[in-house]
Each structure stands twice: as structure tokens, then as C-alpha cells.
Design an enzyme around this catalytic site. Sequence first.
Site, PDB file in Angstrom:
ATOM      1  N   CYS A 104       0.785  -1.164   0.000  1.00 53.18           N
ATOM      2  CA  CYS A 104      -0.030  -0.010   0.008  1.00 53.18           C
ATOM      3  C   CYS A 104       0.931   1.391   0.055  1.00 53.18           C
ATOM      4  O   CYS A 104       1.688   1.512   0.900  1.00 53.18           O
ATOM      5  CB  CYS A 104      -0.777   0.004   1.129  1.00 53.18           C
ATOM      6  SG  CYS A 104      -1.957   1.600   1.274  1.00 53.18           S
ATOM      7  N   GLY A 105       1.007   2.028  -0.901  1.00 52.82           N
ATOM      8  CA  GLY A 105       1.394   3.054  -1.287  1.00 52.82           C
ATOM      9  C   GLY A 105       1.687   4.210   0.036  1.00 52.82           C
ATOM     10  O   GLY A 105       2.592   4.388   0.325  1.00 52.82           O
ATOM     11  N   HIS A 106       0.370   4.576   0.246  1.00 52.98           N
ATOM     12  CA  HIS A 106       0.583   5.568   1.534  1.00 52.98           C
ATOM     13  C   HIS A 106       0.661   4.822   2.779  1.00 52.98           C
ATOM     14  O   HIS A 106       1.362   5.715   3.754  1.00 52.98           O
ATOM     15  CB  HIS A 106      -1.249   6.237   1.479  1.00 52.98           C
ATOM     16  CG  HIS A 106      -2.100   5.424   2.410  1.00 52.98           C
ATOM     17  ND1 HIS A 106      -2.862   4.619   1.825  1.00 52.98           N
ATOM     18  CD2 HIS A 106      -2.305   5.450   3.615  1.00 52.98           C
ATOM     19  CE1 HIS A 106      -3.622   3.928   2.615  1.00 52.98           C
ATOM     20  NE2 HIS A 106      -3.257   4.564   3.910  1.00 52.98           N
TER      21      HIS A 106
END
Length: 134
Positions: A104-106
Site C-alpha cells: 500500500c503506497g500511502h
Amino acid sequence: MARSLSVPWLPPHDPGTPALSVVDMHTGGEPLRIVLAGCPEVVGPTLLDKRRYMRQHLDHLRRRLMFEPRGHRDMYGAVLVPSELPEAHLGVLFLHNEGYSSMCGHAVLALGRFAVDFGLVPPPPVGTREARVN
């Protein structure tokens, strides 16, 4: 009468359910709940094996963390686990309302800040604003 406790006071809960300690962070408003303590050991030689173990044996904790009244439909979570890679500072299992994901990037951005703030990685060198997180 003042209460003196050596451990944080917890409201009544099922003694068979672990009390989890978490920190909530966000990246541009996107939430991340990081489990600090209280999660039973997640076993397995690799991250994929650990994720499989958590799904099969500890999914009740994911649901407790992600859904109301403690979470909400957009909550994302991270359980820190040892990585099988010797150069890694930490391993992470990513949780959300529908199950588990591999990235998950964030959450990675928030975990980088978390790793610096909680001393999991060396701080940035003086005069710089970047720290290496593996």
C-alpha cells in the site's frame, strides 16, 4: 482516591481477547493503524507465510482493528513482523476492510516516518532530511 497502576488502565473487555496497542498515522489524510503491541506471534518463514497464518488464525484481530467502532470502512492497517531479509529494518503485513494486500503506497510512506520516529532506523545525518528505510 487516586488510582496508582503500573500498567495502563483498560476498560472491561474479554480477557481471552488481547489488548492491542496501536498508533494511528495518515498520509495526506489516508489512514494507517500500526499495531505496536498485543498481537500474538505471527509465524512463518516468509512474509507470505506470515500473511497466510494471520488470515487463517488471527483474522478476528484484523476485523477488530479495521471495522467500527475502532475503525471505519477506509481504515488501513499494518502489523509489524520480522522480515526474512537480513537487510530489512522491518517486515509488514498490510490489512484493510476486505482482507490483506501485498503493498500500500500511502502506508509505506507513513511507515517510513514511523520507522524514523520510533527509532527503528538510524536518524537522517545532520543537515539532511532523508533516512534510509529497508
